[in-house]
Design an enzyme around this catalytic site. Structure first.
Site, PDB file in Angstrom:
ATOM      1  N   ASN A  84      31.033  55.774  51.915  1.00  0.00           N
ATOM      2  CA  ASN A  84      31.574  55.748  53.032  1.00  0.00           C
ATOM      3  C   ASN A  84      32.996  56.607  53.111  1.00  0.00           C
ATOM      4  OD1 ASN A  84      33.024  53.957  51.697  1.00  0.00           O
ATOM      5  ND2 ASN A  84      32.846  52.371  52.903  1.00  0.00           N
ATOM      6  N   THR A 122      33.287  49.094  57.727  1.00  0.00           N
ATOM      7  CA  THR A 122      32.997  49.478  56.289  1.00  0.00           C
ATOM      8  C   THR A 122      31.554  50.137  55.945  1.00  0.00           C
ATOM      9  OG1 THR A 122      34.444  47.544  55.533  1.00  0.00           O
ATOM     10  CG2 THR A 122      32.797  48.382  53.923  1.00  0.00           C
ATOM     11  N   LYS A 125      37.516  59.447  48.917  1.00  0.00           N
ATOM     12  CA  LYS A 125      36.676  58.969  47.984  1.00  0.00           C
ATOM     13  C   LYS A 125      35.797  60.015  47.308  1.00  0.00           C
ATOM     14  CE  LYS A 125      35.903  54.328  49.476  1.00  0.00           C
ATOM     15  NZ  LYS A 125      35.032  53.133  49.743  1.00  0.00           N
ATOM     16  N   TYR A 168      39.991  47.600  42.980  1.00  0.00           N
ATOM     17  CA  TYR A 168      38.817  46.831  43.545  1.00  0.00           C
ATOM     18  C   TYR A 168      38.701  45.247  42.970  1.00  0.00           C
ATOM     19  CZ  TYR A 168      37.218  50.499  46.451  1.00  0.00           C
ATOM     20  OH  TYR A 168      37.048  51.342  47.579  1.00  0.00           O
ATOM     21  N   GLU A 202      48.190  48.356  46.411  1.00  0.00           N
ATOM     22  CA  GLU A 202      47.634  49.508  45.969  1.00  0.00           C
ATOM     23  C   GLU A 202      48.507  50.723  46.067  1.00  0.00           C
ATOM     24  OE1 GLU A 202      43.869  48.041  48.513  1.00  0.00           O
ATOM     25  OE2 GLU A 202      44.733  49.566  49.445  1.00  0.00           O
ATOM     26  N   ARG A 228      42.844  51.356  59.516  1.00  0.00           N
ATOM     27  CA  ARG A 228      41.500  50.525  59.526  1.00  0.00           C
ATOM     28  C   ARG A 228      40.709  50.819  60.801  1.00  0.00           C
ATOM     29  NH1 ARG A 228      39.650  48.118  54.637  1.00  0.00           N
ATOM     30  NH2 ARG A 228      38.507  46.491  56.226  1.00  0.00           N
ATOM     31  N   HIS A 270      38.993  55.285  51.818  1.00  0.00           N
ATOM     32  CA  HIS A 270      39.525  53.901  51.801  1.00  0.00           C
ATOM     33  C   HIS A 270      40.721  53.596  52.422  1.00  0.00           C
ATOM     34  CE1 HIS A 270      41.145  50.050  49.680  1.00  0.00           C
ATOM     35  NE2 HIS A 270      42.061  50.744  49.830  1.00  0.00           N
ATOM     36  N   ARG A 323      34.395  57.150  59.690  1.00  0.00           N
ATOM     37  CA  ARG A 323      33.149  56.869  59.206  1.00  0.00           C
ATOM     38  C   ARG A 323      31.973  57.038  60.102  1.00  0.00           C
ATOM     39  NH1 ARG A 323      35.460  51.479  55.965  1.00  0.00           N
ATOM     40  NH2 ARG A 323      35.994  52.449  54.013  1.00  0.00           N
ATOM     41  N   PHE A 337      27.426  44.569  43.942  1.00  0.00           N
ATOM     42  CA  PHE A 337      27.742  46.005  43.961  1.00  0.00           C
ATOM     43  C   PHE A 337      28.743  46.466  43.192  1.00  0.00           C
ATOM     44  CE2 PHE A 337      29.692  44.059  47.900  1.00  0.00           C
ATOM     45  CZ  PHE A 337      30.942  44.697  47.534  1.00  0.00           C
TER      46      PHE A 337
HETATM   47  P1  DAT Z   1      36.476  48.377  52.853  1.00  0.00           P
HETATM   48  O1  DAT Z   1      36.369  49.783  52.193  1.00  0.00           O
HETATM   49  O2  DAT Z   1      36.050  48.510  54.491  1.00  0.00           O
HETATM   50  O3  DAT Z   1      37.708  47.635  52.642  1.00  0.00           O
HETATM   51  P2  DAT Z   1      35.540  46.156  51.285  1.00  0.00           P
HETATM   52  O4  DAT Z   1      36.939  46.356  50.658  1.00  0.00           O
HETATM   53  O5  DAT Z   1      34.820  44.926  51.429  1.00  0.00           O
HETATM   54  O6  DAT Z   1      35.452  47.451  52.445  1.00  0.00           O
HETATM   55  O7  DAT Z   1      34.553  46.981  50.096  1.00  0.00           O
HETATM   56  C1  DAT Z   1      35.149  47.994  49.327  1.00  0.00           C
HETATM   57  C2  DAT Z   1      33.906  49.147  49.302  1.00  0.00           C
HETATM   58  O8  DAT Z   1      32.838  48.500  48.565  1.00  0.00           O
HETATM   59  C3  DAT Z   1      33.325  49.650  50.536  1.00  0.00           C
HETATM   60  O9  DAT Z   1      34.187  50.739  51.094  1.00  0.00           O
HETATM   61  C4  DAT Z   1      32.074  50.262  49.956  1.00  0.00           C
HETATM   62  C5  DAT Z   1      31.732  49.022  48.962  1.00  0.00           C
HETATM   63  N1  DAT Z   1      30.784  47.951  49.445  1.00  0.00           N
HETATM   64  C6  DAT Z   1      31.355  47.059  50.353  1.00  0.00           C
HETATM   65  N2  DAT Z   1      30.302  46.259  50.624  1.00  0.00           N
HETATM   66  C7  DAT Z   1      29.064  46.491  50.003  1.00  0.00           C
HETATM   67  C8  DAT Z   1      27.755  46.501  49.966  1.00  0.00           C
HETATM   68  N3  DAT Z   1      27.356  45.338  50.477  1.00  0.00           N
HETATM   69  N4  DAT Z   1      27.173  47.318  49.245  1.00  0.00           N
HETATM   70  C9  DAT Z   1      27.457  48.443  48.529  1.00  0.00           C
HETATM   71  N5  DAT Z   1      28.616  48.818  48.604  1.00  0.00           N
HETATM   72  C10 DAT Z   1      29.551  48.142  49.350  1.00  0.00           C
HETATM   73 MG    MG Z   2      38.676  47.029  51.223  1.00  0.00          MG
END
Ligand code: DAT
Ligand code: MG
Length: 153
Positions: free
Chosen positions: A116, A95, A13, A53, A130, A89, A119, A106, A61
């Site tokens: 973080n 996350t 990222k 996304y 993706e 993963r 991805h 992470r 968010f």
């Molecule tokens: P991951 O990236 O572990 O697959 P995700 O797909 O649920 O997690 O979310 C995508 C991204 O969105 C994550 O890397 C960071 C952001 N994110 C997720 N939950 C969040 C939250 N509660 N507040 C802020 N950013 C968040």
């Molecule tokens: Mg995800």
């Protein structure tokens, strides 16, 4: 040999790029034994990130996530190997870095969920989606690493 061809989509990222962590992140996957089959350096559009996304579009968010992700260049990649989706993963860690175990990427390298650093696809199905979104068919390169028979029995 067939099951070794599973692929996942990993992306450094903008914060990972800005913090100079591209090499460190690539090194984790290389050292593990996974095979790099695609990589580029791009400054992604908001439109592309909204697609990437799309599952999270109703989350509060989401606007901040798209803004952060489009704030600078990223390094999308495709890695191949046995169980690579699930293993990657686990290598990424939770996350929210506050919950990521030490030893994970992470867990070792970042602090907040909104920064973080990378991805990773959460299933074989989303990996396919993706990879198709970020790469053309020609940009994913089939090759055999010299060490393949020393990584797999
Ligand atoms: P991951 O990236 O572990 O697959 P995700 O797909 O649920 O997690 O979310 C995508 C991204 O969105 C994550 O890397 C960071 C952001 N994110 C997720 N939950 C969040 C939250 N509660 N507040 C802020 N950013 C968040
Ligand atoms: Mg995800």
């Amino acid at each position: 040999m067939g099951e070794q061809r599973e692929r996942t989509f990993i992306m450094v990222k903008p914060d990972g790029v800005q913090r100079g962590l591209v090499g460190t992140i690539i090194e984790r996957f290389e050292k593990k034994g996974f095979k790099l089959v695609a990589l580029k350096f791009v400054w992604p559009s908001e439109e592309l990130l909204q697609k990437h996304y799309s599952d999270l579009s109703s989350r509060p968010f989401f606007p901040g996530l798209v803004k952060y992700m489009s704030s600078g260049p990223v390094v999308p990649m495709v890695w191949e190997g046995l169980n690579v989706v699930k293993t990657a993963r686990q290598m990424l860690g939770a996350t929210n870095p506050a919950d990521s175990q030490p030893g994970t990427i992470r867990g070792d390298l970042c602090i907040q969920v909104g920064r973080n650093i990378l991805h990773g696809s959460d299933s074989v199905e989303s990996a396919k989606k993706e990879i198709d979104l970020w790469f053309t068919e020609k940009e994913v390169v089939g090759w055999t690493p010299a060490a393949e028979n020393w990584v797999y029995e």
